[in-house]
Scaffold this motif. Structure first.
Motif, PDB file in Angstrom:
ATOM      1  N   ARG A  12       0.857  -1.193   0.000  1.00  0.00           N
ATOM      2  CA  ARG A  12       0.000   0.000   0.000  1.00  0.00           C
ATOM      3  C   ARG A  12       0.890   1.239   0.000  1.00  0.00           C
ATOM      4  N   LEU A  13       0.575   2.191  -0.882  1.00  0.00           N
ATOM      5  CA  LEU A  13       1.272   3.462  -0.943  1.00  0.00           C
ATOM      6  C   LEU A  13       0.301   4.569  -0.563  1.00  0.00           C
ATOM      7  N   GLU A  14       0.759   5.480   0.296  1.00  0.00           N
ATOM      8  CA  GLU A  14      -0.115   6.551   0.781  1.00  0.00           C
ATOM      9  C   GLU A  14       0.604   7.890   0.732  1.00  0.00           C
ATOM     10  N   ARG A  15      -0.172   8.932   0.386  1.00  0.00           N
ATOM     11  CA  ARG A  15       0.345  10.289   0.388  1.00  0.00           C
ATOM     12  C   ARG A  15      -0.820  11.269   0.427  1.00  0.00           C
ATOM     13  N   ASP A  16      -0.717  12.255   1.286  1.00  0.00           N
ATOM     14  CA  ASP A  16      -1.730  13.306   1.381  1.00  0.00           C
ATOM     15  C   ASP A  16      -3.131  12.737   1.594  1.00  0.00           C
ATOM     16  N   GLY A  17      -3.216  11.682   2.403  1.00  0.00           N
ATOM     17  CA  GLY A  17      -4.515  11.107   2.735  1.00  0.00           C
ATOM     18  C   GLY A  17      -5.126  10.240   1.660  1.00  0.00           C
ATOM     19  N   ARG A  18      -4.383   9.965   0.592  1.00  0.00           N
ATOM     20  CA  ARG A  18      -4.880   9.120  -0.493  1.00  0.00           C
ATOM     21  C   ARG A  18      -4.026   7.868  -0.577  1.00  0.00           C
ATOM     22  N   SER A  19      -4.637   6.753  -0.994  1.00  0.00           N
ATOM     23  CA  SER A  19      -3.900   5.491  -0.978  1.00  0.00           C
ATOM     24  C   SER A  19      -4.138   4.670  -2.235  1.00  0.00           C
ATOM     25  N   LEU A  20      -3.107   3.912  -2.566  1.00  0.00           N
ATOM     26  CA  LEU A  20      -3.085   3.034  -3.731  1.00  0.00           C
ATOM     27  C   LEU A  20      -2.566   1.680  -3.273  1.00  0.00           C
ATOM     28  N   VAL A  21      -3.231   0.603  -3.681  1.00  0.00           N
ATOM     29  CA  VAL A  21      -2.830  -0.754  -3.292  1.00  0.00           C
ATOM     30  C   VAL A  21      -2.499  -1.558  -4.541  1.00  0.00           C
ATOM     31  N   ILE A  22      -1.415  -2.313  -4.466  1.00  0.00           N
ATOM     32  CA  ILE A  22      -1.005  -3.165  -5.582  1.00  0.00           C
ATOM     33  C   ILE A  22      -1.082  -4.628  -5.156  1.00  0.00           C
ATOM     34  N   ASP A  23      -1.731  -5.435  -5.958  1.00  0.00           N
ATOM     35  CA  ASP A  23      -1.780  -6.905  -5.840  1.00  0.00           C
ATOM     36  C   ASP A  23      -2.303  -7.446  -4.507  1.00  0.00           C
ATOM     37  N   PRO A  24      -3.567  -7.122  -4.176  1.00  0.00           N
ATOM     38  CA  PRO A  24      -4.188  -7.760  -3.009  1.00  0.00           C
ATOM     39  C   PRO A  24      -4.655  -9.174  -3.374  1.00  0.00           C
ATOM     40  N   GLY A  25      -3.783 -10.140  -3.210  1.00  0.00           N
ATOM     41  CA  GLY A  25      -4.073 -11.509  -3.624  1.00  0.00           C
ATOM     42  C   GLY A  25      -4.536 -12.388  -2.480  1.00  0.00           C
ATOM     43  N   THR A  26      -4.646 -13.672  -2.774  1.00  0.00           N
ATOM     44  CA  THR A  26      -5.174 -14.637  -1.800  1.00  0.00           C
ATOM     45  C   THR A  26      -4.303 -14.743  -0.560  1.00  0.00           C
ATOM     46  N   PHE A  27      -2.998 -14.563  -0.691  1.00  0.00           N
ATOM     47  CA  PHE A  27      -2.111 -14.654   0.465  1.00  0.00           C
ATOM     48  C   PHE A  27      -2.130 -13.392   1.319  1.00  0.00           C
ATOM     49  N   SER A  28      -2.654 -12.298   0.788  1.00  0.00           N
ATOM     50  CA  SER A  28      -2.672 -11.040   1.536  1.00  0.00           C
ATOM     51  C   SER A  28      -3.902 -10.970   2.436  1.00  0.00           C
ATOM     52  N   GLU A  29      -3.935  -9.975   3.288  1.00  0.00           N
ATOM     53  CA  GLU A  29      -4.998  -9.832   4.268  1.00  0.00           C
ATOM     54  C   GLU A  29      -6.356  -9.618   3.598  1.00  0.00           C
ATOM     55  N   GLU A  30      -7.416 -10.064   4.245  1.00  0.00           N
ATOM     56  CA  GLU A  30      -8.751  -9.948   3.657  1.00  0.00           C
ATOM     57  C   GLU A  30      -9.132  -8.496   3.400  1.00  0.00           C
ATOM     58  N   ASP A  31      -8.637  -7.577   4.229  1.00  0.00           N
ATOM     59  CA  ASP A  31      -8.967  -6.162   4.059  1.00  0.00           C
ATOM     60  C   ASP A  31      -7.839  -5.383   3.387  1.00  0.00           C
ATOM     61  N   ALA A  32      -6.967  -6.081   2.648  1.00  0.00           N
ATOM     62  CA  ALA A  32      -5.794  -5.439   2.065  1.00  0.00           C
ATOM     63  C   ALA A  32      -6.148  -4.263   1.163  1.00  0.00           C
TER      64      ALA A  32
END
Length: 210
Positions: A12-32
């Motif tokens: 997860r990348l965050e800046r100025d209160g905004r966020s971008l997530v890359i590759d939330p797959g099966t091994f990652s957290e359910e709320d990724a």
């Protein structure tokens, strides 16, 4: 920019209160992907693409959008019309206030008998590069490389040579769910000593300022 490591290949990348997530797959957290304004997916393998993870993120934020290659978009676009965007090598776009460039076309070779699928990597703000499942070298300098450290398709010599070729300032491990804690010191010492870049590792949930 704040980088937060999620399990395996998800960040997860965050800046100025905004966020971008890359590759939330099966091994990652359910709320990724929950809370993200933009979700990027590199390819269709389950450890990078999980439909439930994407749905959770999209339903939690009605303004959230997905950028991905066609094979993934075909699986999810009907559920979220107008919010899923198909991208490929050479494309550029803005997502959650980040400028993103797309690099690469094919997944790394797992075995010659296994057909190769498409895979793209994302260079965010000309600084952070997530290659997905490939050793793609962007055509411009990279400050922070998200390094696929352990996978069925790579070996440590290739990982070390990849760091040398990209020449980042720093490399953070991703794609590490298959790597046991017993083996981590070996990878840390060899990549750190031979990769010619600062080699770093975050545990899931840990963050760093870039």
């Amino acid at each position: 920019m704040k980088l937060t490591k999620k399990t395996h290949a998800c960040v997860r990348l965050e800046r100025d209160g905004r966020s971008l997530v890359i590759d939330p797959g099966t091994f990652s957290e359910e709320d990724a992907a929950v809370g993200a304004e933009a979700i990027l997916v590199t390819h269709e393998h389950i450890d990078h693409f999980n439909e439930d993870r994407l749905r959770a993120g999209m339903e939690a934020n009605p303004a959230a959008e997905i950028w991905t290659l066609r094979s993934v978009a075909e699986k999810i676009s009907a559920a979220f019309p107008g919010r899923v965007h198909v991208v490929g090598h050479g494309d550029t776009f803005s997502a959650a206030g980040f400028d993103v460039q797309v690099h690469g076309e094919l997944h790394a070779v797992i075995h010659p008998d296994i057909p190769r699928i498409t895979n793209v990597g994302y260079l965010v703000d000309g600084s952070v590069f997530h290659p997905g499942d490939a050793l793609t070298v962007p055509e411009q300098p990279v400050d922070t490389l998200m390094l696929p450290v352990m996978a069925p398709w790579n070996k440590i010599s290739e990982v070390i040579d990849y760091v040398r070729e990209v020449k980042p300032m720093r490399a953070y491990d991703i794609h590490d769910a298959l790597l046991t804690d017993l083996a981590r010191p070996i990878y840390d010492s060899q990549i750190g000593a031979l990769g010619e870049a600062e080699h770093l590792r975050l545990t899931p949930g840990e963050s760093a300022d870039l």
